[in-house]
Design an enzyme around this catalytic site. Structure first.
Site, PDB file in Angstrom:
ATOM      1  N   HIS A  16       0.873  -1.193   0.000  1.00 20.33           N
ATOM      2  CA  HIS A  16       0.000   0.000   0.000  1.00 20.33           C
ATOM      3  C   HIS A  16       0.900   1.231   0.000  1.00 20.33           C
ATOM      4  CE1 HIS A  16      -3.825   2.136   1.541  1.00 20.33           C
ATOM      5  NE2 HIS A  16      -2.932   3.074   1.254  1.00 20.33           N
ATOM      6  N   HIS A  18       1.618   5.321  -1.674  1.00 18.98           N
ATOM      7  CA  HIS A  18       1.242   6.508  -2.451  1.00 18.98           C
ATOM      8  C   HIS A  18       2.505   7.097  -3.067  1.00 18.98           C
ATOM      9  CE1 HIS A  18      -2.876   6.601  -0.840  1.00 18.98           C
ATOM     10  NE2 HIS A  18      -2.306   6.087   0.245  1.00 18.98           N
ATOM     11  N   LYS A  99      -8.976  -0.181  -5.914  1.00 20.40           N
ATOM     12  CA  LYS A  99      -9.019   0.416  -4.581  1.00 20.40           C
ATOM     13  C   LYS A  99     -10.332   1.169  -4.405  1.00 20.40           C
ATOM     14  CE  LYS A  99      -7.697   2.129  -0.591  1.00 20.40           C
ATOM     15  NZ  LYS A  99      -6.609   3.059  -0.368  1.00 20.40           N
ATOM     16  N   HIS A 138     -10.418   1.188   1.677  1.00 24.02           N
ATOM     17  CA  HIS A 138     -10.168   2.111   2.789  1.00 24.02           C
ATOM     18  C   HIS A 138     -11.413   2.019   3.670  1.00 24.02           C
ATOM     19  CE1 HIS A 138      -8.435   5.955   4.544  1.00 24.02           C
ATOM     20  NE2 HIS A 138      -9.576   5.775   5.194  1.00 24.02           N
ATOM     21  N   HIS A 172      -4.624  -0.822   5.688  1.00 27.93           N
ATOM     22  CA  HIS A 172      -4.086  -0.103   6.861  1.00 27.93           C
ATOM     23  C   HIS A 172      -4.988  -0.229   8.095  1.00 27.93           C
ATOM     24  CE1 HIS A 172      -6.834   2.802   5.180  1.00 27.93           C
ATOM     25  NE2 HIS A 172      -5.978   3.249   4.289  1.00 27.93           N
ATOM     26  N   ASP A 244       1.401   2.496   3.530  1.00 28.14           N
ATOM     27  CA  ASP A 244       0.548   3.682   3.401  1.00 28.14           C
ATOM     28  C   ASP A 244       1.395   4.952   3.482  1.00 28.14           C
ATOM     29  OD1 ASP A 244      -1.731   5.139   2.923  1.00 28.14           O
ATOM     30  OD2 ASP A 244      -2.456   5.090   4.980  1.00 28.14           O
TER      31      ASP A 244
HETATM   32  C1  NCD Z   1      -3.374   9.045   2.211  1.00 30.33           C
HETATM   33  C2  NCD Z   1      -2.899  10.077   1.204  1.00 30.33           C
HETATM   34  O1  NCD Z   1      -2.363  11.117   1.610  1.00 30.33           O
HETATM   35  O2  NCD Z   1      -3.020   9.828  -0.005  1.00 30.33           O
HETATM   36  N1  NCD Z   1      -3.440   9.650   3.513  1.00 30.33           N
HETATM   37  C3  NCD Z   1      -3.419   8.998   4.704  1.00 30.33           C
HETATM   38  O3  NCD Z   1      -3.587   9.656   5.728  1.00 30.33           O
HETATM   39  N2  NCD Z   1      -3.199   7.718   4.782  1.00 30.33           N
HETATM   40  C4  NCD Z   1      -4.672   8.500   1.767  1.00 30.33           C
HETATM   41  C5  NCD Z   1      -5.099   7.256   2.502  1.00 30.33           C
HETATM   42  O4  NCD Z   1      -4.552   6.175   2.302  1.00 30.33           O
HETATM   43  O5  NCD Z   1      -6.003   7.367   3.320  1.00 30.33           O
HETATM   44 ZN    ZN Z   2      -3.288   5.054   1.639  1.00 24.38          ZN
END
Ligand code: NCD
Ligand code: ZN
Length: 342
Positions: A16, A18, A99, A138, A172, A244
């Site tokens: 996971h 970003h 997702k 999520h 998460h 995450d």
């Molecule tokens: C994530 C993001 O910034 O893209 N933020 C987070 O707090 N985890 C998005 C997500 O996975 O919820």
């Molecule tokens: Zn995330």
């Protein structure tokens, strides 16, 4: 894990992640691509990744940003209830999962799902099930912030029962309720972050407010963290590491209206190794948690990569190209000594 000078991890996977886009992608991607063999790439861009063309183009931008590192981005599509089987079939070979975001629940999730009507979701989820495409979720309602995930468990259970052959990944997870759900349905799995294994709400807001520890879902109570630790350290076969890691520019975190997300990618393996050692968990379990379990759950075979960690104090930098990592300026016990590809 007995105290040791060296720990060797094979083909670590981050299920996971970003990576963002544009300049941010260029700035942070090698924090993952250097030490991980691959990662599930989240689709919450602006606009979200919702077409075959967008998936292919985003993957190309990631590969370009990576340069010479050896790393597989496992692509995902931003789930829409309107997807039909023909569309999903056409994109099947370009993605590893979809997702699902409840609308507006977190960063860039405005186009997500509102209300959870199984019948409305049935065509898309049945097609995914037939095509063996996992659904990453999520899992938060829009209720009281500390209760959002626990409230969502009944939705997970409803989906798991309605689509028994659909692999559902509870992303998460942060609560004992989610941990308990894992063993109730054969098709429920979970990712766990390093920050939720290390912190509780006390670390975020118990003293001076710590914006770099603020994320969705918010860190919970000590007993929740205990439940997460128990399954992670034991490498429960249905849990896998997913950082995450969610970079935001420093000014977006250190501001009035702090963006949600903890940036952990470049320090995740060092922190995980320290955590497993501190808790006397075996190296075998660490290996399963950071790679083996994910390989079984997703049926992926990662690029071979050997990461050697050395027990040598490492001071986490205050900034990685404009993004503040978790535990910036703090000293941790392990550092990356060497990464070998192939
Ligand atoms: C994530 C993001 O910034 O893209 N933020 C987070 O707090 N985890 C998005 C997500 O996975 O919820
Ligand atoms: Zn995330």
């Amino acid at each position: 894990m007995p105290s040791t000078n060296q720990v060797i991890l094979n083909a670590p996977l981050d299920m996971h992640l970003h990576l963002r886009d544009g300049e941010m992608l260029d700035n942070i991607v090698n924090g993952s691509a250097h030490t991980f063999s691959g990662a599930i790439i989240m689709p919450n861009l602006v606009p979200p990744v919702t077409t075959k063309e967008a998936v292919i183009a985003y993957k190309e931008r990631i590969m370009h940003a990576i340069g010479d590192e050896k790393f597989t981005p496992y692509m995902t599509l931003f789930f829409k209830p309107s997807y039909d089987k023909a569309f999903l079939e056409s994109v099947r070979d370009d993605i590893t999962a979809l997702k699902l975001y409840p609308a507006g629940i977190t960063t860039n999730s405005e186009g997500g799902v509102s209300g959870f009507d199984v019948e409305e979701l049935r065509p898309a989820l049945s097609a995914m099930s037939e095509l063996n495409l996992p659904l990453c979720v999520h899992g938060e309602t829009n209720g009281f912030v500390m209760d959002r995930e626990a409230e969502f468990v009944s939705i997970y259970e409803e989906l798991a029962a309605a689509f028994p052959d659909l692999k559902i990944i509870m992303e998460h997870i942060t609560t004992k309720e989610s941990v308990a759900a894992l063993d109730k349905f054969k098709n429920l799995y979970a990712t766990i972050t390093i920050h939720h294994l290390l912190i509780t709400l006390d670390d975020v807001a118990g003293g001076m407010l710590q914006p770099h520890l603020f994320c969705k879902p918010i860190a919970k109570r000590p007993e929740d963290r205990e439940a997460l630790l128990k399954v992670a350290l034991a490498a429960h076969p249905k849990v896998m590491f997913g950082s995450d890691s969610a970079p935001h520019p420093k000014h977006a975190k250190e501001s009035c209206g702090c963006a949600a997300g903890v940036f952990t990618a470049p320090v995740a393996l060092q922190l995980l190794t320290e955590l497993f050692e501190k808790n006397d968990a075996s190296l075998e379990n660490l290996q399963a948690f950071v790679s083996g379990n994910a390989q079984h759950i997703y049926g992926v075979t990662p690029l071979s990569k050997t990461v050697t960690l050395e027990k040598k104090p490492f001071k986490i930098p205050s900034d990685y190209n404009g993004v503040v990592p978790m535990y910036a300026n703090e000293e941790i016990a392990y550092s990356i000594q060497e990464v070998k590809n192939g």
